[in-house]
Write a protein that holds these residues in place. Structure first.
Motif, PDB file in Angstrom:
ATOM      1  N   ARG A  54       0.823  -1.203   0.000  1.00 47.87           N
ATOM      2  CA  ARG A  54       0.000   0.000   0.000  1.00 47.87           C
ATOM      3  C   ARG A  54       0.862   1.260   0.000  1.00 47.87           C
ATOM      4  NH1 ARG A  54      -1.020   3.079   4.192  1.00 47.87           N
ATOM      5  NH2 ARG A  54      -2.588   4.682   3.879  1.00 47.87           N
ATOM      6  N   LEU A  55       1.874   1.251   0.857  1.00 48.96           N
ATOM      7  CA  LEU A  55       2.752   2.408   0.978  1.00 48.96           C
ATOM      8  C   LEU A  55       3.522   2.657  -0.317  1.00 48.96           C
ATOM      9  CD1 LEU A  55       2.765   3.921   3.612  1.00 48.96           C
ATOM     10  CD2 LEU A  55       5.001   2.960   4.113  1.00 48.96           C
ATOM     11  N   ARG A  56       4.005   1.579  -0.900  1.00 47.51           N
ATOM     12  CA  ARG A  56       4.771   1.713  -2.128  1.00 47.51           C
ATOM     13  C   ARG A  56       3.896   2.302  -3.238  1.00 47.51           C
ATOM     14  NH1 ARG A  56       9.766   2.689  -3.972  1.00 47.51           N
ATOM     15  NH2 ARG A  56      10.085   1.822  -6.053  1.00 47.51           N
ATOM     16  N   TRP A  57       2.664   1.831  -3.301  1.00 42.85           N
ATOM     17  CA  TRP A  57       1.749   2.319  -4.326  1.00 42.85           C
ATOM     18  C   TRP A  57       1.405   3.779  -4.083  1.00 42.85           C
ATOM     19  CZ3 TRP A  57      -0.158   1.598  -8.960  1.00 42.85           C
ATOM     20  CH2 TRP A  57      -1.359   2.229  -9.319  1.00 42.85           C
ATOM     21  N   ILE A  58       1.010   4.084  -2.864  1.00 43.36           N
ATOM     22  CA  ILE A  58       0.533   5.434  -2.556  1.00 43.36           C
ATOM     23  C   ILE A  58       1.646   6.465  -2.676  1.00 43.36           C
ATOM     24  CG2 ILE A  58      -0.261   6.885  -0.643  1.00 43.36           C
ATOM     25  CD1 ILE A  58      -2.070   4.596   0.190  1.00 43.36           C
ATOM     26  N   ASN A  59       2.818   6.102  -2.191  1.00 49.12           N
ATOM     27  CA  ASN A  59       3.892   7.090  -2.117  1.00 49.12           C
ATOM     28  C   ASN A  59       4.798   7.138  -3.339  1.00 49.12           C
ATOM     29  OD1 ASN A  59       3.167   8.050   0.418  1.00 49.12           O
ATOM     30  ND2 ASN A  59       4.428   6.529   1.468  1.00 49.12           N
ATOM     31  N   TYR A  60       4.724   6.113  -4.167  1.00 46.64           N
ATOM     32  CA  TYR A  60       5.704   6.096  -5.245  1.00 46.64           C
ATOM     33  C   TYR A  60       5.159   5.684  -6.608  1.00 46.64           C
ATOM     34  CZ  TYR A  60      10.443   5.942  -7.077  1.00 46.64           C
ATOM     35  OH  TYR A  60      11.579   6.203  -7.786  1.00 46.64           O
ATOM     36  N   LEU A  96      -2.959  19.253  -1.630  1.00 42.31           N
ATOM     37  CA  LEU A  96      -1.918  19.390  -2.649  1.00 42.31           C
ATOM     38  C   LEU A  96      -1.970  18.175  -3.568  1.00 42.31           C
ATOM     39  CD1 LEU A  96      -0.220  20.684   0.170  1.00 42.31           C
ATOM     40  CD2 LEU A  96       1.063  21.380  -1.826  1.00 42.31           C
ATOM     41  N   PRO A  97      -2.738  18.269  -4.621  1.00 42.98           N
ATOM     42  CA  PRO A  97      -2.888  17.136  -5.529  1.00 42.98           C
ATOM     43  C   PRO A  97      -1.541  16.677  -6.074  1.00 42.98           C
ATOM     44  CG  PRO A  97      -4.443  18.861  -6.057  1.00 42.98           C
ATOM     45  CD  PRO A  97      -3.516  19.437  -5.031  1.00 42.98           C
ATOM     46  N   GLY A  98      -1.365  15.376  -6.083  1.00 45.18           N
ATOM     47  CA  GLY A  98      -0.124  14.826  -6.611  1.00 45.18           C
ATOM     48  C   GLY A  98       0.982  14.708  -5.591  1.00 45.18           C
ATOM     49  N   ARG A  99       0.730  15.222  -4.404  1.00 44.55           N
ATOM     50  CA  ARG A  99       1.730  15.110  -3.335  1.00 44.55           C
ATOM     51  C   ARG A  99       1.221  14.137  -2.279  1.00 44.55           C
ATOM     52  NH1 ARG A  99       6.190  17.131  -5.739  1.00 44.55           N
ATOM     53  NH2 ARG A  99       5.945  19.307  -6.355  1.00 44.55           N
ATOM     54  N   THR A 100       2.125  13.414  -1.675  1.00 49.85           N
ATOM     55  CA  THR A 100       1.716  12.454  -0.658  1.00 49.85           C
ATOM     56  C   THR A 100       2.042  12.985   0.730  1.00 49.85           C
ATOM     57  OG1 THR A 100       3.831  11.292  -0.519  1.00 49.85           O
ATOM     58  CG2 THR A 100       2.313  10.628  -2.278  1.00 49.85           C
ATOM     59  N   ASP A 101       1.375  12.417   1.703  1.00 51.03           N
ATOM     60  CA  ASP A 101       1.630  12.853   3.071  1.00 51.03           C
ATOM     61  C   ASP A 101       3.088  12.609   3.463  1.00 51.03           C
ATOM     62  OD1 ASP A 101       1.378  10.127   3.049  1.00 51.03           O
ATOM     63  OD2 ASP A 101      -0.039  10.005   4.697  1.00 51.03           O
ATOM     64  N   ASN A 102       3.605  11.468   3.024  1.00 49.61           N
ATOM     65  CA  ASN A 102       4.993  11.151   3.355  1.00 49.61           C
ATOM     66  C   ASN A 102       5.951  12.154   2.716  1.00 49.61           C
ATOM     67  OD1 ASN A 102       6.587   9.243   4.818  1.00 49.61           O
ATOM     68  ND2 ASN A 102       7.341   8.454   2.870  1.00 49.61           N
ATOM     69  N   GLU A 103       5.670  12.494   1.515  1.00 48.62           N
ATOM     70  CA  GLU A 103       6.511  13.439   0.785  1.00 48.62           C
ATOM     71  C   GLU A 103       6.496  14.802   1.471  1.00 48.62           C
ATOM     72  OE1 GLU A 103       5.057  14.105  -3.145  1.00 48.62           O
ATOM     73  OE2 GLU A 103       6.988  14.784  -3.925  1.00 48.62           O
ATOM     74  N   ILE A 104       5.295  15.235   1.840  1.00 48.78           N
ATOM     75  CA  ILE A 104       5.166  16.535   2.477  1.00 48.78           C
ATOM     76  C   ILE A 104       5.828  16.524   3.856  1.00 48.78           C
ATOM     77  CG2 ILE A 104       3.505  18.158   3.456  1.00 48.78           C
ATOM     78  CD1 ILE A 104       1.629  17.372   1.134  1.00 48.78           C
ATOM     79  N   LYS A 105       5.650  15.423   4.542  1.00 48.25           N
ATOM     80  CA  LYS A 105       6.269  15.306   5.866  1.00 48.25           C
ATOM     81  C   LYS A 105       7.796  15.405   5.754  1.00 48.25           C
ATOM     82  CE  LYS A 105       6.090  11.204   7.515  1.00 48.25           C
ATOM     83  NZ  LYS A 105       5.490   9.970   8.040  1.00 48.25           N
ATOM     84  N   ASN A 106       8.353  14.651   4.805  1.00 52.68           N
ATOM     85  CA  ASN A 106       9.794  14.712   4.603  1.00 52.68           C
ATOM     86  C   ASN A 106      10.232  16.107   4.192  1.00 52.68           C
ATOM     87  OD1 ASN A 106      10.408  12.045   5.246  1.00 52.68           O
ATOM     88  ND2 ASN A 106      10.008  11.329   3.172  1.00 52.68           N
TER      89      ASN A 106
END
Length: 322
Positions: A54-60, A96-106
């Motif tokens: 799930r994480l791999r799909w959602i974040n990458y 922020l469409p196209g951005r993930t929570d993990n990405e924004i957090k980092n």
DNA sequence: AAGTCATGCAACCGCCTCATG
DNA sequence: TCATGAGGCGGTTGCATGACT
């Protein structure tokens, strides 16, 4: 007895995903859609934990992801949203469409924190470091004091904010509704769609102002009136309209700048936090309602009156996902 | 050139929420 | 009403890479 593990750990791969694993996951989801993460790895022939898939799909791997550097506008949006939502990365990412929570957090931890510190702003509280602006000591009738102020750098030293006009005593919080006690001339200063002359802010109140002799609840909010002696009480859902601000397409959440560079910045403070937003030449407003953190077109006020509850708040009246 | 340190980010972990039976 | 489990979230870790000495 603890919960059963989500996967058989001894038979799962960990660490970086290989190209082959990515392909398997993408192909499977393309054919079968998202969901059922627990059973997906086996069905897709992956030796991975369902959560990992799930994480791999959602974040990458998701096709709608926007890769690449964050824009200045995205930076400001993240800062503004964080000042209001805190570390609710998923809520911020939803804006922020196209951005993930993990990405924004980092990104927050690696870039924006430093950016704010360089501005002299505490990244956690969004308050000016070593600022003299503080939340007043609560009194018997007061939970906290907040101050809505417009910085001089925008109003060119024409800021008439005084200690009296824009300082509110936060009396209570019920659901998403904030109850403020104000001084005299409340109606004059704040009523629906009335523009505060001093602060040059649109302050929209829902419902109308209450005083101790108003008993009827004609609101469309979920609040219950109680009387705090010595205060008038209002439900204040605050919409601050920038007299000249960025034009935001709220439908697709994309900021349309069209080569506009911010010429000035406007700083406002809500609940003791300081937020700085770029000011452009096109009209618009920033709604700070708890349940509708949206940019509004055309300086219109927010139409979202949905009280925040644990589930219902996910969709407001205007149909926007929160 | 080699070693060390700093940084960025993908991925993991454990807890929480909520739907379901 | 309660137990269960899937999905989701935020904090943290660890590795790859680049910068510096």
């Amino acid at each position: 007895m603890g919960r059963s593990p989500c996967c058989e750990k001894e038979h799962t791969n960990k660490g970086a995903w290989t190209k082959e694993e990515d392909d398997r996951l993408v192909n499977y989801i393309k054919s079968h859609g998202e969901g059922c993460w627990r059973s997906l790895p086996k069905a897709a022939g992956l030796q991975r934990c369902g959560k990992s898939c799930r994480l791999r799909w959602i974040n990458y791997l998701r096709p709608d992801l926007k890769r690449g550097n964050f824009t200045e506008e995205e930076d400001e949006l993240i800062i503004n949203l964080h000042s209001l939502l805190g570390n609710k990365w998923s809520l911020i990412a939803a804006k922020l469409p196209g951005r993930t929570d993990n990405e924004i957090k980092n990104y927050w931890n690696t870039h924006i924190k430093r950016k704010l510190l360089s501005r002299g702003i505490d990244p956690q509280t969004h308050r000016v470091l070593n600022s003299s602006t503080t939340i007043a000591t609560p009194t018997a009738n007061t939970i906290a004091t907040t101050k809505i102020a417009v910085s001089n750098n925008y109003y060119n030293n024409d800021n008439k904010d005084s200690n009296n006009n824009n300082t509110f005593q936060l009396i209570n919080i019920r659901g998403s509704t904030l109850h403020f006690g104000l001084g005299s001339n409340l109606e004059h200063e704040f009523s629906t769609s009335t523009r505060s002359t001093d602060a040059k802010l649109y302050c929209t109140t829902f419902p109308t102002i209450r005083t101790s002799n108003i008993s009827e609840d004609h609101s469309n909010s979920s609040s219950v009136v109680t009387e705090e002696e010595g205060y008038k009480e209002i439900n204040l859902e605050l919409s601050i309209s920038l007299p000249t601000s960025s034009k935001i397409n709220s439908a697709n959440h994309e900021i349309i700048m069209k080569n506009q560079e911010p010429q000035k910045y406007m700083t406002y403070q809500v609940f003791g936090t300081t937020t700085r937003v770029p000011v452009f030449t096109k009209g618009g407003s920033v709604c700070l309602c708890h349940n509708n953190l949206e940019f509004q077109n055309n300086g219109s006020q927010c139409n979202c009156y949905t009280p925040m509850t644990t589930t219902a708040a996910k969709v407001c009246n205007s149909g926007k996902l929160l």
